[in-house]
Design an enzyme around this catalytic site. Structure first.
Site, PDB file in Angstrom:
ATOM      1  N   CYS A 142      -8.736  13.438  20.561  1.00 24.00           N
ATOM      2  CA  CYS A 142      -8.658  14.918  19.388  1.00 24.00           C
ATOM      3  C   CYS A 142      -9.871  14.556  19.180  1.00 24.00           C
ATOM      4  CB  CYS A 142      -7.980  14.130  18.460  1.00 24.00           C
ATOM      5  SG  CYS A 142      -8.936  13.363  17.812  1.00 24.00           S
ATOM      6  N   CYS A 192      -5.728  10.488  14.894  1.00 28.30           N
ATOM      7  CA  CYS A 192      -4.181  10.810  15.710  1.00 28.30           C
ATOM      8  C   CYS A 192      -3.579  10.055  15.700  1.00 28.30           C
ATOM      9  CB  CYS A 192      -5.235  12.096  16.979  1.00 28.30           C
ATOM     10  SG  CYS A 192      -5.688  11.173  18.402  1.00 28.30           S
ATOM     11  N   ARG A 230     -16.196  -9.644  22.737  1.00 28.79           N
ATOM     12  CA  ARG A 230     -14.884 -10.259  23.471  1.00 28.79           C
ATOM     13  C   ARG A 230     -14.844  -9.191  24.930  1.00 28.79           C
ATOM     14  NH1 ARG A 230     -10.948 -11.753  19.138  1.00 28.79           N
ATOM     15  NH2 ARG A 230      -9.013 -12.679  21.147  1.00 28.79           N
ATOM     16  N   CYS A 290      -7.411   5.511  17.785  1.00 26.27           N
ATOM     17  CA  CYS A 290      -7.726   6.985  17.144  1.00 26.27           C
ATOM     18  C   CYS A 290      -7.535   6.593  15.799  1.00 26.27           C
ATOM     19  CB  CYS A 290      -7.738   7.742  17.669  1.00 26.27           C
ATOM     20  SG  CYS A 290      -8.227   9.213  16.435  1.00 26.27           S
ATOM     21  N   ALA A 348      11.780 -29.125  27.945  1.00 24.36           N
ATOM     22  CA  ALA A 348      11.446 -29.904  28.963  1.00 24.36           C
ATOM     23  C   ALA A 348       9.089 -30.230  28.969  1.00 24.36           C
ATOM     24  CB  ALA A 348      11.666 -29.292  30.512  1.00 24.36           C
ATOM     25  N   TYR A 375     -15.102  -7.872  18.229  1.00 24.33           N
ATOM     26  CA  TYR A 375     -14.502  -7.014  19.769  1.00 24.33           C
ATOM     27  C   TYR A 375     -14.914  -6.716  20.557  1.00 24.33           C
ATOM     28  CZ  TYR A 375     -10.547  -8.741  17.284  1.00 24.33           C
ATOM     29  OH  TYR A 375      -9.181  -9.197  16.324  1.00 24.33           O
ATOM     30  N   HIS A 387       0.322  -8.384  20.703  1.00 24.60           N
ATOM     31  CA  HIS A 387      -0.601  -8.399  19.827  1.00 24.60           C
ATOM     32  C   HIS A 387      -1.825  -7.327  20.197  1.00 24.60           C
ATOM     33  CE1 HIS A 387      -0.258 -12.721  18.450  1.00 24.60           C
ATOM     34  NE2 HIS A 387       0.542 -11.668  17.809  1.00 24.60           N
TER      35      HIS A 387
HETATM   36  C1  BV8 Z   1       3.566  -9.707  10.903  1.00 30.29           C
HETATM   37  C2  BV8 Z   1      -5.201 -10.332  18.069  1.00 30.29           C
HETATM   38  C3  BV8 Z   1       4.651  -8.576   9.395  1.00 30.29           C
HETATM   39  C4  BV8 Z   1      -6.084 -10.472  17.676  1.00 30.29           C
HETATM   40  C5  BV8 Z   1      -3.480 -12.418  16.643  1.00 30.29           C
HETATM   41  C6  BV8 Z   1       0.633 -13.288   4.820  1.00 30.29           C
HETATM   42  C7  BV8 Z   1       0.051 -12.665   4.664  1.00 30.29           C
HETATM   43  C8  BV8 Z   1       0.565 -11.320   5.857  1.00 30.29           C
HETATM   44  C9  BV8 Z   1       1.836 -12.443   7.581  1.00 30.29           C
HETATM   45  C10 BV8 Z   1       1.694 -13.533   7.435  1.00 30.29           C
HETATM   46  C11 BV8 Z   1       1.263 -14.276   5.527  1.00 30.29           C
HETATM   47  N1  BV8 Z   1       1.674 -15.701   6.413  1.00 30.29           N
HETATM   48  C12 BV8 Z   1       2.230 -15.312   7.058  1.00 30.29           C
HETATM   49  C13 BV8 Z   1       2.478 -14.664   7.947  1.00 30.29           C
HETATM   50  C14 BV8 Z   1       1.907 -13.853   9.115  1.00 30.29           C
HETATM   51  C15 BV8 Z   1       1.420 -14.097   9.571  1.00 30.29           C
HETATM   52  C16 BV8 Z   1       0.604 -15.115  10.699  1.00 30.29           C
HETATM   53  O1  BV8 Z   1       1.716 -15.705  11.457  1.00 30.29           O
HETATM   54  N2  BV8 Z   1       0.057 -16.234  10.063  1.00 30.29           N
HETATM   55  C17 BV8 Z   1      -0.804 -17.306  10.206  1.00 30.29           C
HETATM   56  C18 BV8 Z   1      -2.176 -17.387  10.451  1.00 30.29           C
HETATM   57  C19 BV8 Z   1       0.339 -18.125   9.738  1.00 30.29           C
HETATM   58  N3  BV8 Z   1       1.734 -13.327  11.403  1.00 30.29           N
HETATM   59  C20 BV8 Z   1       1.370 -11.609  10.863  1.00 30.29           C
HETATM   60  O2  BV8 Z   1       0.509 -11.318  10.079  1.00 30.29           O
HETATM   61  C21 BV8 Z   1       1.788 -10.549  12.179  1.00 30.29           C
HETATM   62  N4  BV8 Z   1       2.440  -9.396  11.386  1.00 30.29           N
HETATM   63  O3  BV8 Z   1       3.837 -10.444  10.404  1.00 30.29           O
HETATM   64  O4  BV8 Z   1       3.604  -8.749  10.968  1.00 30.29           O
HETATM   65  C22 BV8 Z   1       5.066  -7.906   9.328  1.00 30.29           C
HETATM   66  C23 BV8 Z   1       6.057  -7.003   8.417  1.00 30.29           C
HETATM   67  C24 BV8 Z   1       6.497  -5.995   7.776  1.00 30.29           C
HETATM   68  C25 BV8 Z   1       4.807  -5.319   7.920  1.00 30.29           C
HETATM   69  C26 BV8 Z   1       3.817  -5.699   8.460  1.00 30.29           C
HETATM   70  C27 BV8 Z   1       3.669  -6.442   9.003  1.00 30.29           C
HETATM   71  C28 BV8 Z   1       1.236 -10.439  13.119  1.00 30.29           C
HETATM   72  C29 BV8 Z   1       0.272 -11.662  14.161  1.00 30.29           C
HETATM   73  C30 BV8 Z   1      -1.034 -10.930  15.000  1.00 30.29           C
HETATM   74  C31 BV8 Z   1      -2.079 -11.802  14.719  1.00 30.29           C
HETATM   75  N5  BV8 Z   1      -3.587 -11.279  16.026  1.00 30.29           N
HETATM   76  N6  BV8 Z   1      -4.273 -11.700  17.316  1.00 30.29           N
HETATM   77  C32 BV8 Z   1      -7.692 -11.053  18.082  1.00 30.29           C
HETATM   78  O5  BV8 Z   1      -7.202 -11.747  19.639  1.00 30.29           O
HETATM   79  O6  BV8 Z   1      -8.562 -11.195  18.325  1.00 30.29           O
HETATM   80  S1  BV8 Z   1      -3.037 -13.633  16.327  1.00 30.29           S
HETATM   81  C33 BV8 Z   1      -4.351 -15.308  17.341  1.00 30.29           C
HETATM   82  O7  BV8 Z   1      -3.436 -16.180  16.837  1.00 30.29           O
HETATM   83  C34 BV8 Z   1      -5.007 -14.750  18.404  1.00 30.29           C
HETATM   84  O8  BV8 Z   1      -4.889 -13.337  18.678  1.00 30.29           O
HETATM   85  C35 BV8 Z   1      -3.808 -15.506  19.219  1.00 30.29           C
HETATM   86  O9  BV8 Z   1      -2.801 -14.731  19.987  1.00 30.29           O
HETATM   87  C36 BV8 Z   1      -2.570 -15.993  18.498  1.00 30.29           C
HETATM   88  C37 BV8 Z   1      -1.637 -17.205  18.567  1.00 30.29           C
HETATM   89  O10 BV8 Z   1      -2.933 -17.840  18.927  1.00 30.29           O
HETATM   90  P1  BV8 Z   1      -2.453 -19.093  19.954  1.00 30.29           P
HETATM   91  O11 BV8 Z   1      -2.450 -18.330  21.214  1.00 30.29           O
HETATM   92  O12 BV8 Z   1      -1.326 -19.943  19.747  1.00 30.29           O
HETATM   93  O13 BV8 Z   1      -3.801 -19.992  20.289  1.00 30.29           O
HETATM   94  P2  BV8 Z   1      -4.167 -21.677  19.657  1.00 30.29           P
HETATM   95  O14 BV8 Z   1      -5.973 -21.220  19.691  1.00 30.29           O
HETATM   96  O15 BV8 Z   1      -4.002 -20.679  18.705  1.00 30.29           O
HETATM   97  O16 BV8 Z   1      -4.024 -22.299  20.333  1.00 30.29           O
HETATM   98  C38 BV8 Z   1      -3.575 -22.513  21.739  1.00 30.29           C
HETATM   99  C39 BV8 Z   1      -2.756 -23.777  22.334  1.00 30.29           C
HETATM  100  O17 BV8 Z   1      -3.355 -23.752  24.078  1.00 30.29           O
HETATM  101  C40 BV8 Z   1      -3.066 -24.333  21.935  1.00 30.29           C
HETATM  102  O18 BV8 Z   1      -2.204 -25.659  21.699  1.00 30.29           O
HETATM  103  C41 BV8 Z   1      -3.415 -25.344  23.293  1.00 30.29           C
HETATM  104  O19 BV8 Z   1      -3.232 -26.766  23.287  1.00 30.29           O
HETATM  105  C42 BV8 Z   1      -2.838 -24.959  24.179  1.00 30.29           C
HETATM  106  N7  BV8 Z   1      -3.959 -25.054  25.392  1.00 30.29           N
HETATM  107  C43 BV8 Z   1      -5.612 -25.574  25.712  1.00 30.29           C
HETATM  108  N8  BV8 Z   1      -5.406 -25.493  27.248  1.00 30.29           N
HETATM  109  C44 BV8 Z   1      -4.590 -25.210  27.526  1.00 30.29           C
HETATM  110  C45 BV8 Z   1      -3.531 -25.272  27.058  1.00 30.29           C
HETATM  111  N9  BV8 Z   1      -2.310 -24.771  26.910  1.00 30.29           N
HETATM  112  C46 BV8 Z   1      -2.312 -24.553  28.564  1.00 30.29           C
HETATM  113  N10 BV8 Z   1      -3.667 -24.859  29.385  1.00 30.29           N
HETATM  114  C47 BV8 Z   1      -4.622 -25.124  29.024  1.00 30.29           C
HETATM  115  N11 BV8 Z   1      -5.301 -25.111  29.732  1.00 30.29           N
END
Ligand code: BV8
Length: 225
Positions: A136, A117, A55, A114, A216, A52, A106
């Site tokens: 803190c 705290c 980044r 922290c 769309a 991080y 996210h």
């Molecule tokens: C939750 C932050 C519930 C850090 C991120 C098993 C155990 C636990 C949870 C799960 C599980 N199975 C499923 C889950 C849920 C899990 C999940 O979804 N897992 C996935 C892998 C299946 N989700 C979670 O855990 C979430 N929490 O469910 O909590 C809960 C309930 C009770 C108690 C506790 C918890 C938390 C999810 C957040 C994770 N953190 N990031 C960091 O950034 O390092 S997520 C990570 O993916 C990224 O941060 C990003 O934000 C996110 C989504 O990705 P995208 O933004 O879509 O990016 P990606 O590269 O995938 O796609 C880019 C797109 O852009 C492409 O389609 C491409 O074609 C397009 N593109 C490219 N260029 C362009 C373009 N479009 C337009 N113009 C362009 N020029």
């Protein structure tokens, strides 16, 4: 007409920030389990801080692009209902483009939380074992204020309320692979229209299309004259 916009890493691609799941994306370089989960942080905090810190440092080299500015302008000029921008991104490009009605579900690279705290603070520098909490004063207890997999996303009540009252949902630059964001289209009222801006058609489009008019494609109609 109440608008909700959801953005993902794709909107920042043209600013030079890597996406996660495109060819050569972040998750092809490093295992998300090792750097974006509480377990990964517990196992090797230095590795996660370095991931991080790198980044966060990169944010100094990039600027918001035309898409970030267009959304900030749409928010300023929209007079026909409410506007909310929800981003999955942890970069600060929407903030620097001037978006105000903005929720980082996210978390943010430029904030540290922290573990002693529980407060979170704006944070520009690397987080190290010497870093002290501005609240803190505890040393070596800071983590990125970012939502890892398995952690609860932020602002969910406000997001769900906006989706329930949404007439136009615009998804920009997200693969819709990560929940709960991937499921937002299912929280929309039946009257809502959807638009997706993405070179690919994400999983969201098909779940939106279930039983209602499809998203769309490509162009976002001129909402602001
Ligand atoms: C939750 C932050 C519930 C850090 C991120 C098993 C155990 C636990 C949870 C799960 C599980 N199975 C499923 C889950 C849920 C899990 C999940 O979804 N897992 C996935 C892998 C299946 N989700 C979670 O855990 C979430 N929490 O469910 O909590 C809960 C309930 C009770 C108690 C506790 C918890 C938390 C999810 C957040 C994770 N953190 N990031 C960091 O950034 O390092 S997520 C990570 O993916 C990224 O941060 C990003 O934000 C996110 C989504 O990705 P995208 O933004 O879509 O990016 P990606 O590269 O995938 O796609 C880019 C797109 O852009 C492409 O389609 C491409 O074609 C397009 N593109 C490219 N260029 C362009 C373009 N479009 C337009 N113009 C362009 N020029």
């Amino acid at each position: 007409m109440n608008i909700v916009v959801l953005t993902g890493a794709g909107i920042s691609a043209e600013s030079g920030l890597a996406t996660f799941r495109d060819l050569g994306g972040i998750w092809s370089q490093v295992k998300l389990e090792e750097v974006a989960t509480p377990e990964g942080f517990a196992a090797d905090p230095e590795r996660v801080q370095a991931f991080y810190n790198a980044r966060r440092a990169q944010l100094r080299e990039v600027e918001p692009n035309a898409a970030h500015h267009a959304l900030a302008r749409l928010e300023r000029e929209w007079r026909k209902g409410s506007f909310l921008l929800v981003t999955q991104n942890v970069d600060d490009l929407h903030d620097r483009a001037g978006s105000q009605a903005l929720l980082h579900m996210h978390g943010e690279l430029r904030r540290a939380r922290c573990l002693a705290c529980g407060t979170d603070h704006r944070w520009e520098d690397p987080i190290t074992a010497e870093s002290a909490c501005p609240g803190c004063g505890a040393r070596g207890r800071l983590r990125p204020h970012v939502v890892w997999f398995g952690e609860m996303p932020l602002h969910m009540e406000r997001i769900e309320a906006a989706l329930a009252n949404c007439d136009l949902f615009i998804a920009i630059g997200t693969s819709a692979q990560v929940w709960p964001a991937a499921g937002f289209v299912r929280m929309l009222p039946r009257r809502a229209r959807g638009i997706e801006v993405n070179p690919e058609r994400s999983a969201m489009a098909s779940s939106f299309a279930e039983g209602r008019r499809g998203l769309a494609t490509q162009e976002v109609p001129r909402l602001v004259e």
